[in-house]
Design a protein around this motif. Structure first.
Motif, PDB file in Angstrom:
ATOM      1  N   THR A  67       3.022   9.662  -6.676  1.00  0.00           N
ATOM      2  CA  THR A  67       2.036  10.513  -7.338  1.00  0.00           C
ATOM      3  C   THR A  67       1.960  11.835  -6.569  1.00  0.00           C
ATOM      4  OG1 THR A  67       0.164   9.774  -5.997  1.00  0.00           O
ATOM      5  CG2 THR A  67       0.730   8.440  -7.939  1.00  0.00           C
ATOM      6  N   PRO A  68       1.192  12.787  -7.063  1.00  0.00           N
ATOM      7  CA  PRO A  68       1.050  14.054  -6.319  1.00  0.00           C
ATOM      8  C   PRO A  68       0.514  13.868  -4.898  1.00  0.00           C
ATOM      9  CG  PRO A  68       0.292  14.330  -8.569  1.00  0.00           C
ATOM     10  CD  PRO A  68       0.580  12.880  -8.397  1.00  0.00           C
ATOM     11  N   THR A  69      -0.156  12.744  -4.631  1.00  0.00           N
ATOM     12  CA  THR A  69      -0.704  12.513  -3.286  1.00  0.00           C
ATOM     13  C   THR A  69       0.301  11.878  -2.336  1.00  0.00           C
ATOM     14  OG1 THR A  69      -1.560  10.322  -3.836  1.00  0.00           O
ATOM     15  CG2 THR A  69      -2.996  12.209  -4.279  1.00  0.00           C
ATOM     16  N   GLY A  70       1.448  11.428  -2.837  1.00  0.00           N
ATOM     17  CA  GLY A  70       2.443  10.816  -1.983  1.00  0.00           C
ATOM     18  C   GLY A  70       3.041   9.560  -2.593  1.00  0.00           C
ATOM     19  N   THR A  71       3.744   8.806  -1.771  1.00  0.00           N
ATOM     20  CA  THR A  71       4.422   7.582  -2.209  1.00  0.00           C
ATOM     21  C   THR A  71       3.738   6.370  -1.602  1.00  0.00           C
ATOM     22  OG1 THR A  71       6.558   8.708  -2.434  1.00  0.00           O
ATOM     23  CG2 THR A  71       6.597   6.310  -2.181  1.00  0.00           C
ATOM     24  N   THR A  72       3.503   5.375  -2.455  1.00  0.00           N
ATOM     25  CA  THR A  72       2.881   4.132  -1.985  1.00  0.00           C
ATOM     26  C   THR A  72       3.750   2.952  -2.364  1.00  0.00           C
ATOM     27  OG1 THR A  72       0.679   5.093  -2.334  1.00  0.00           O
ATOM     28  CG2 THR A  72       0.798   2.711  -2.024  1.00  0.00           C
ATOM     29  N   LEU A  73       4.025   2.091  -1.386  1.00  0.00           N
ATOM     30  CA  LEU A  73       4.660   0.810  -1.652  1.00  0.00           C
ATOM     31  C   LEU A  73       3.549  -0.222  -1.670  1.00  0.00           C
ATOM     32  CD1 LEU A  73       7.306  -0.851  -1.986  1.00  0.00           C
ATOM     33  CD2 LEU A  73       7.220  -1.229   0.497  1.00  0.00           C
ATOM     34  N   TRP A  74       3.290  -0.778  -2.842  1.00  0.00           N
ATOM     35  CA  TRP A  74       2.201  -1.738  -3.002  1.00  0.00           C
ATOM     36  C   TRP A  74       2.719  -3.164  -2.806  1.00  0.00           C
ATOM     37  CZ3 TRP A  74      -2.805  -0.169  -3.781  1.00  0.00           C
ATOM     38  CH2 TRP A  74      -3.007   1.154  -4.205  1.00  0.00           C
ATOM     39  N   ILE A  75       2.051  -3.923  -1.967  1.00  0.00           N
ATOM     40  CA  ILE A  75       2.287  -5.360  -1.836  1.00  0.00           C
ATOM     41  C   ILE A  75       1.038  -6.031  -2.395  1.00  0.00           C
ATOM     42  CG2 ILE A  75       2.702  -7.276  -0.252  1.00  0.00           C
ATOM     43  CD1 ILE A  75       3.992  -5.273   1.676  1.00  0.00           C
ATOM     44  N   ILE A  76       1.179  -6.619  -3.577  1.00  0.00           N
ATOM     45  CA  ILE A  76       0.035  -7.141  -4.317  1.00  0.00           C
ATOM     46  C   ILE A  76       0.129  -8.661  -4.353  1.00  0.00           C
ATOM     47  CG2 ILE A  76      -1.235  -7.048  -6.493  1.00  0.00           C
ATOM     48  CD1 ILE A  76       0.289  -4.399  -7.081  1.00  0.00           C
ATOM     49  N   GLY A  77      -0.739  -9.343  -3.620  1.00  0.00           N
ATOM     50  CA  GLY A  77      -0.684 -10.803  -3.535  1.00  0.00           C
ATOM     51  C   GLY A  77      -1.721 -11.473  -4.403  1.00  0.00           C
ATOM     52  N   ALA A  78      -1.352 -12.609  -4.975  1.00  0.00           N
ATOM     53  CA  ALA A  78      -2.321 -13.394  -5.738  1.00  0.00           C
ATOM     54  C   ALA A  78      -3.445 -13.895  -4.837  1.00  0.00           C
ATOM     55  CB  ALA A  78      -1.634 -14.576  -6.421  1.00  0.00           C
ATOM     56  N   ASP A  79      -3.095 -14.145  -3.585  1.00  0.00           N
ATOM     57  CA  ASP A  79      -4.032 -14.705  -2.616  1.00  0.00           C
ATOM     58  C   ASP A  79      -3.518 -14.358  -1.226  1.00  0.00           C
ATOM     59  OD1 ASP A  79      -1.806 -16.401  -2.442  1.00  0.00           O
ATOM     60  OD2 ASP A  79      -2.744 -17.940  -3.694  1.00  0.00           O
ATOM     61  N   SER A  80      -4.108 -14.962  -0.214  1.00  0.00           N
ATOM     62  CA  SER A  80      -3.722 -14.681   1.162  1.00  0.00           C
ATOM     63  C   SER A  80      -2.225 -14.929   1.395  1.00  0.00           C
ATOM     64  CB  SER A  80      -4.559 -15.547   2.116  1.00  0.00           C
ATOM     65  OG  SER A  80      -4.147 -15.384   3.454  1.00  0.00           O
ATOM     66  N   ARG A  81      -1.732 -16.059   0.916  1.00  0.00           N
ATOM     67  CA  ARG A  81      -0.310 -16.361   1.100  1.00  0.00           C
ATOM     68  C   ARG A  81       0.570 -15.430   0.271  1.00  0.00           C
ATOM     69  NH1 ARG A  81      -0.188 -22.998   0.986  1.00  0.00           N
ATOM     70  NH2 ARG A  81      -1.187 -23.318   3.026  1.00  0.00           N
ATOM     71  N   GLY A  82       0.098 -15.014  -0.884  1.00  0.00           N
ATOM     72  CA  GLY A  82       0.856 -14.071  -1.676  1.00  0.00           C
ATOM     73  C   GLY A  82       1.087 -12.775  -0.924  1.00  0.00           C
ATOM     74  N   VAL A  83       0.071 -12.322  -0.189  1.00  0.00           N
ATOM     75  CA  VAL A  83       0.221 -11.123   0.636  1.00  0.00           C
ATOM     76  C   VAL A  83       1.264 -11.372   1.729  1.00  0.00           C
ATOM     77  CG1 VAL A  83      -0.954  -9.620   2.285  1.00  0.00           C
ATOM     78  CG2 VAL A  83      -2.110 -10.294   0.167  1.00  0.00           C
ATOM     79  N   LEU A  84       1.202 -12.545   2.373  1.00  0.00           N
ATOM     80  CA  LEU A  84       2.166 -12.891   3.425  1.00  0.00           C
ATOM     81  C   LEU A  84       3.588 -12.922   2.889  1.00  0.00           C
ATOM     82  CD1 LEU A  84       2.672 -14.016   6.363  1.00  0.00           C
ATOM     83  CD2 LEU A  84       2.458 -16.288   5.348  1.00  0.00           C
ATOM     84  N   PHE A  85       3.795 -13.620   1.776  1.00  0.00           N
ATOM     85  CA  PHE A  85       5.145 -13.750   1.238  1.00  0.00           C
ATOM     86  C   PHE A  85       5.641 -12.437   0.645  1.00  0.00           C
ATOM     87  CE2 PHE A  85       3.753 -18.383   0.602  1.00  0.00           C
ATOM     88  CZ  PHE A  85       4.209 -18.729   1.865  1.00  0.00           C
ATOM     89  N   GLY A  86       4.722 -11.613   0.131  1.00  0.00           N
ATOM     90  CA  GLY A  86       5.106 -10.288  -0.330  1.00  0.00           C
ATOM     91  C   GLY A  86       5.593  -9.427   0.818  1.00  0.00           C
ATOM     92  N   ALA A  87       4.890  -9.503   1.954  1.00  0.00           N
ATOM     93  CA  ALA A  87       5.330  -8.780   3.142  1.00  0.00           C
ATOM     94  C   ALA A  87       6.694  -9.304   3.601  1.00  0.00           C
ATOM     95  CB  ALA A  87       4.301  -8.922   4.252  1.00  0.00           C
ATOM     96  N   GLY A  88       6.907 -10.619   3.463  1.00  0.00           N
ATOM     97  CA  GLY A  88       8.200 -11.200   3.812  1.00  0.00           C
ATOM     98  C   GLY A  88       9.312 -10.668   2.929  1.00  0.00           C
ATOM     99  N   TRP A  89       9.034 -10.523   1.626  1.00  0.00           N
ATOM    100  CA  TRP A  89      10.049  -9.961   0.704  1.00  0.00           C
ATOM    101  C   TRP A  89      10.438  -8.567   1.136  1.00  0.00           C
ATOM    102  CZ3 TRP A  89      10.984  -5.745  -2.221  1.00  0.00           C
ATOM    103  CH2 TRP A  89      11.971  -5.831  -3.213  1.00  0.00           C
TER     104      TRP A  89
END
Length: 278
Positions: free
Chosen positions: A104-126
């Motif tokens: 966006t005009p404000t910059g670039t964001t890589l979103w890691i969107i987890g269903a739950d706590s483990r989703g955030v962990l496994f998303g970070a792993g990906w």
């Protein structure tokens, strides 16, 4: 695994994360709120020399961010979380996640969107599995829009701190955490321990007593939100009242000491010859 891919991925475009900072939604529960960004930062720095810091506030325009949020979040500090219109939304299923980059005009964001706590962990792993990392190089092939959730609910691994394993008995607490972290990066969600009687005939390689290490492993599982269960066969004759009570006391003390203990597997053999009624 159930995958949903955006056709825009067919157009190669690397996302430069060398100057990125980390933001974490306050809705991500602790300890994952601390564990996931720490894992990302440490694994990136050891391979690239680049330190990706966690910051409390959304940075200025033109910056690059890695944002860890939950699928239930609508926004992060006033910035909308990308919403999916796909008919299949794996990031809403248990342990699922979505990874998407947004410019966006404000910059670039890589979103890691987890269903739950483990989703955030496994998303970070990906993200860690797919990053291009070299000295002072930190890039992710993009654009990215991928969502996935596990096909199987239990994905466990036995880690017994005992001399019969021929390796684990020489590990430090730090090595156990690294190994369990590596397992989590590739999607493991459970660790099985073998807790009793190893201190009666300890390995010469033990760094700390087995009674201490099994609690440390429980602490690590707590930090990474992984199930911790134990395999606890009775090798004594349970009709012996004195030995039976000593065994029960040992179980009780261990269970109380564990910050995390999800399941107990008490086999009627392998080893042991007690009848199941006992």
């Amino acid at each position: 695994m159930v995958w949903v891919l955006n056709c825009s991925q067919l157009v190669a475009q690397s996302i430069n994360l060398k100057q990125a900072v980390l933001l974490v939604s306050p809705s991500v529960p602790s300890p994952m709120r601390e564990t996931a960004p720490r894992m990302l930062s440490e694994e990136i720095e050891k391979r690239t020399g680049v330190l990706v810091k966690t910051v409390p506030n959304w940075p200025k325009s033109g910056s690059t961010r890695i944002a860890l949020v939950l699928a239930a979040d609508k926004e992060l500090q006033g910035i909308p979380v990308p919403a999916s219109t796909a008919p299949e939304r794996p990031e809403l299923k248990p342990e699922g996640y979505r990874i998407i980059n947004e410019t966006t005009p404000t910059g670039t964001t890589l979103w890691i969107i987890g269903a739950d706590s483990r989703g955030v962990l496994f998303g970070a792993g990906w993200v860690l599995r797919n990053l291009k990392m070299d000295h002072k190089v930190l890039e992710l092939p993009g654009p990215v829009d991928v969502a996935t959730s596990p096909a199987y609910p239990i994905r466990g691994h036995q880690l017994g701190y005992r001399h019969t394993a021929n390796s684990y008995d020489a590990w430090t607490v730090r090595q156990f955490e690294q190994y369990i972290r590596d397992l989590a990066i590739f999607g493991t969600n459970a660790v099985e321990g073998i807790p009793f009687h190893e201190d009666e005939k300890p390995s010469p390689h033990f760094k700390i007593p087995a009674s201490e290490m099994r609690v440390k492993v429980s602490e690590i599982c707590q930090a990474y939100d992984l199930d911790y269960w134990v395999w606890t066969p009775a090798t004594i004759e349970l009709t012996d009242a004195k030995k039976r009570q000593a065994e029960l006391d040992q179980h009780e003390a261990f269970y109380k000491a564990c910050p995390r203990l999800n399941h107990i597997f008490f086999p009627g053999g392998d080893p042991g010859d007690n009848h199941p009624e006992r």
